[in-house]
Scaffold this motif. Structure first.
Motif, mmCIF file in Angstrom:
data_model
loop_
_atom_site.group_PDB
_atom_site.id
_atom_site.type_symbol
_atom_site.label_atom_id
_atom_site.label_comp_id
_atom_site.label_asym_id
_atom_site.label_seq_id
_atom_site.Cartn_x
_atom_site.Cartn_y
_atom_site.Cartn_z
ATOM 1 N N PRO A 149 -7.784 4.889 -0.801
ATOM 2 C CA PRO A 149 -6.924 4.376 0.271
ATOM 3 C C PRO A 149 -7.766 3.940 1.473
ATOM 4 O O PRO A 149 -8.855 4.478 1.699
ATOM 5 N N PRO A 150 -7.281 2.978 2.264
ATOM 6 C CA PRO A 150 -8.008 2.550 3.467
ATOM 7 C C PRO A 150 -8.184 3.701 4.453
ATOM 8 O O PRO A 150 -7.332 4.604 4.529
ATOM 9 N N LYS A 151 -9.256 3.658 5.211
ATOM 10 C CA LYS A 151 -9.583 4.747 6.149
ATOM 11 C C LYS A 151 -8.463 4.959 7.161
ATOM 12 O O LYS A 151 -8.092 6.098 7.464
ATOM 13 N N ARG A 152 -7.900 3.879 7.689
ATOM 14 C CA ARG A 152 -6.856 4.017 8.710
ATOM 15 C C ARG A 152 -5.617 4.704 8.134
ATOM 16 O O ARG A 152 -4.981 5.522 8.799
ATOM 17 N N LEU A 153 -5.290 4.397 6.883
ATOM 18 C CA LEU A 153 -4.146 5.037 6.233
ATOM 19 C C LEU A 153 -4.404 6.525 6.052
ATOM 20 O O LEU A 153 -3.533 7.362 6.322
ATOM 21 N N ILE A 169 6.715 5.487 5.178
ATOM 22 C CA ILE A 169 5.703 4.962 4.262
ATOM 23 C C ILE A 169 6.289 3.857 3.388
ATOM 24 O O ILE A 169 7.497 3.753 3.196
ATOM 25 N N ARG A 170 5.387 3.041 2.875
ATOM 26 C CA ARG A 170 5.711 2.070 1.833
ATOM 27 C C ARG A 170 4.993 2.545 0.594
ATOM 28 O O ARG A 170 3.762 2.688 0.591
ATOM 29 N N TYR A 171 5.755 2.809 -0.482
ATOM 30 C CA TYR A 171 5.206 3.503 -1.647
ATOM 31 C C TYR A 171 5.392 2.689 -2.922
ATOM 32 O O TYR A 171 6.460 2.124 -3.169
ATOM 33 N N ARG A 172 4.325 2.651 -3.721
ATOM 34 C CA ARG A 172 4.367 1.958 -5.019
ATOM 35 C C ARG A 172 4.583 2.991 -6.117
ATOM 36 O O ARG A 172 3.758 3.876 -6.328
ATOM 37 N N SER A 216 0.912 2.349 0.384
ATOM 38 C CA SER A 216 0.262 1.126 0.865
ATOM 39 C C SER A 216 0.245 1.045 2.385
ATOM 40 O O SER A 216 -0.600 0.355 2.965
ATOM 41 N N SER A 217 1.171 1.715 3.061
ATOM 42 C CA SER A 217 1.166 1.746 4.521
ATOM 43 C C SER A 217 1.890 3.002 4.983
ATOM 44 O O SER A 217 2.735 3.549 4.270
ATOM 45 N N ALA A 218 1.537 3.468 6.169
ATOM 46 C CA ALA A 218 2.159 4.668 6.724
ATOM 47 C C ALA A 218 2.177 4.554 8.240
ATOM 48 O O ALA A 218 1.217 4.085 8.853
ATOM 49 N N ALA A 219 3.278 4.989 8.832
ATOM 50 C CA ALA A 219 3.418 4.959 10.294
ATOM 51 C C ALA A 219 4.018 6.277 10.762
ATOM 52 O O ALA A 219 4.980 6.779 10.174
ATOM 53 N N ARG A 220 3.439 6.829 11.802
ATOM 54 C CA ARG A 220 3.971 8.055 12.386
ATOM 55 C C ARG A 220 5.228 7.727 13.191
ATOM 56 O O ARG A 220 5.308 6.693 13.841
#
Length: 244
Positions: A149-153, A169-172, A216-220
Motif C-alpha cells: 500500500p502507498p505510504k500515505r495510506l 475507505i474505498r475497498y476492493r 485503495s483510499s482512506a480518510a479519517r
C-alpha cells in the motif's frame, strides 16, 4: 509558539544529522523535500550544524551534495514518542512471531523503551499492543496477490488505529468490485506478510475483516469509537491460530 518552533528545529537537526550520516550523497533540495521545509531553511540548518562543530562536507557546483564525515558519529538515539511507540510495537510483533534469529537483545531494548515512558503512556502502549494479533502465515496463493500500500495510506490507517477513529475507505473485494465503507479499526491482524484490519463495518453494522492492501483510499473522519473486546470478533478470528 516560539518554543514549539525551537523544538521542531532541534528535532529537524537530529534528523538531518542521521540522514546525512546514512546516505552517501544528499542534496539541499532533496533534504528540504524529505523534511518538508524550504531549501533556504535547510541551508541555514546546515550552517548552524557547522558552527556547532558538525563536520559537513559539501561538493561545489551544479548538482553538488552534502554529507557527513564517515568517521563522525551521530550520537545517541533520540526518538520522538510516536517513533518509540512504533519501535516498541514492532519489537512485540517480532517476539510474537517467535523467530529464532536476531531476538537475543530485543527484551533489553523493550525494557529501556518502556522505562522511558510515563506510567500513563505505558498504559496506552499496553492497550495498543493488546490490539495487535498474530495469526498463521498467509497461504502462497494470498502472498502471490499482495501489493504494497502507498505510504500515505499506511500512515492514515496507522493513526486512525492508534486514535480509535472512524475511517472512510474505498475497498476492493476479492471479486474486484469496489465499495465505499465506514469502518471502526478495532484490531490489526498479521498473517505474515499480509496485514488485516478487524473492524466494525458501519454499512452492515457487523464485524468484518479487511485486507490492508485492498484498501485503495482512506480518510479519517474525526469521529471516535469505543473499543470492543476480542470476543466480539470471535467469528472473524476463529480460523486463526492466534498468539495474542
Amino acid at each position: 509558539m516560539a518554543g514549539s518552533r525551537s523544538i521542531d528545529r532541534l528535532r529537524r537537526l537530529e534528523l538531518l544529522a542521521a540522514q546525512l550520516k546514512q546516505d552517501e550523497f544528499c542534496t539541499v533540495n532533496g533534504l528540504a523535500s524529505e523534511m518538508g521545509v524550504s531549501g533556504r531553511t535547510i541551508t541555514r540548518d546546515l550552517l548552524l550544524m557547522r558552527e556547532q562543530g558538525v563536520p559537513i562536507d559539501a561538493d561545489r557546483g551544479r548538482g553538488g551534495g552534502v554529507r557527513l564525515d564517515r568517521n563522525w558519529g551521530v550520537g545517541r538515539l533520540n526518538l520522538a514518542y510516536p517513533e518509540a511507540i512504533d519501535l516498541l510495537i514492532s519489537i512485540e510483533v517480532a517476539q510474537k512471531m517467535e523467530s529464532p534469529l536476531f531476538l537475543a537483545n530485543l527484551a533489553s531494548v523493550r525494557r529501556q523503551l518502556v522505562a522511558s515512558f510515563s506510567p500513563e503512556k505505558r498504559k496506552r502502549v499496553n492497550r495498543l499492543k493488546s490490539r495487535i494479533l498474530i495469526g498463521t502465515t498467509a497461504s502462497t496463493y494470498v502472498q502471490a496477490g499482495i501489493a504494497l500500500p502507498p505510504k500515505r495510506l499506511v500512515q492514515t490507517l496507522h493513526q486512525a488505529f492508534i486514535d480509535q477513529e472512524l475511517l472512510s475507505i474505498r475497498y476492493r473485494r476479492e471479486d474486484g468490485a469496489m465499495s465505499e465503507r465506514q469502518i471502526e479499526p478495532h484490531y490489526f491482524l498479521l498473517k505474515y506478510p499480509v496485514w488485516y484490519i478487524i473492524a466494525i463495518d458501519r454499512l452492515r453494522d457487523a464485524p468484518r475483516t479487511f485486507r490492508c492492501d485492498r484498501i485503495s483510499s482512506a480518510a479519517r473522519t474525526g469521529a471516535s469509537f469505543r473499543l470492543l473486546p476480542k470476543s466480539d470478533f470471535a467469528q472473524s478470528l476463529k480460523d486463526d491460530d492466534l498468539r495474542v
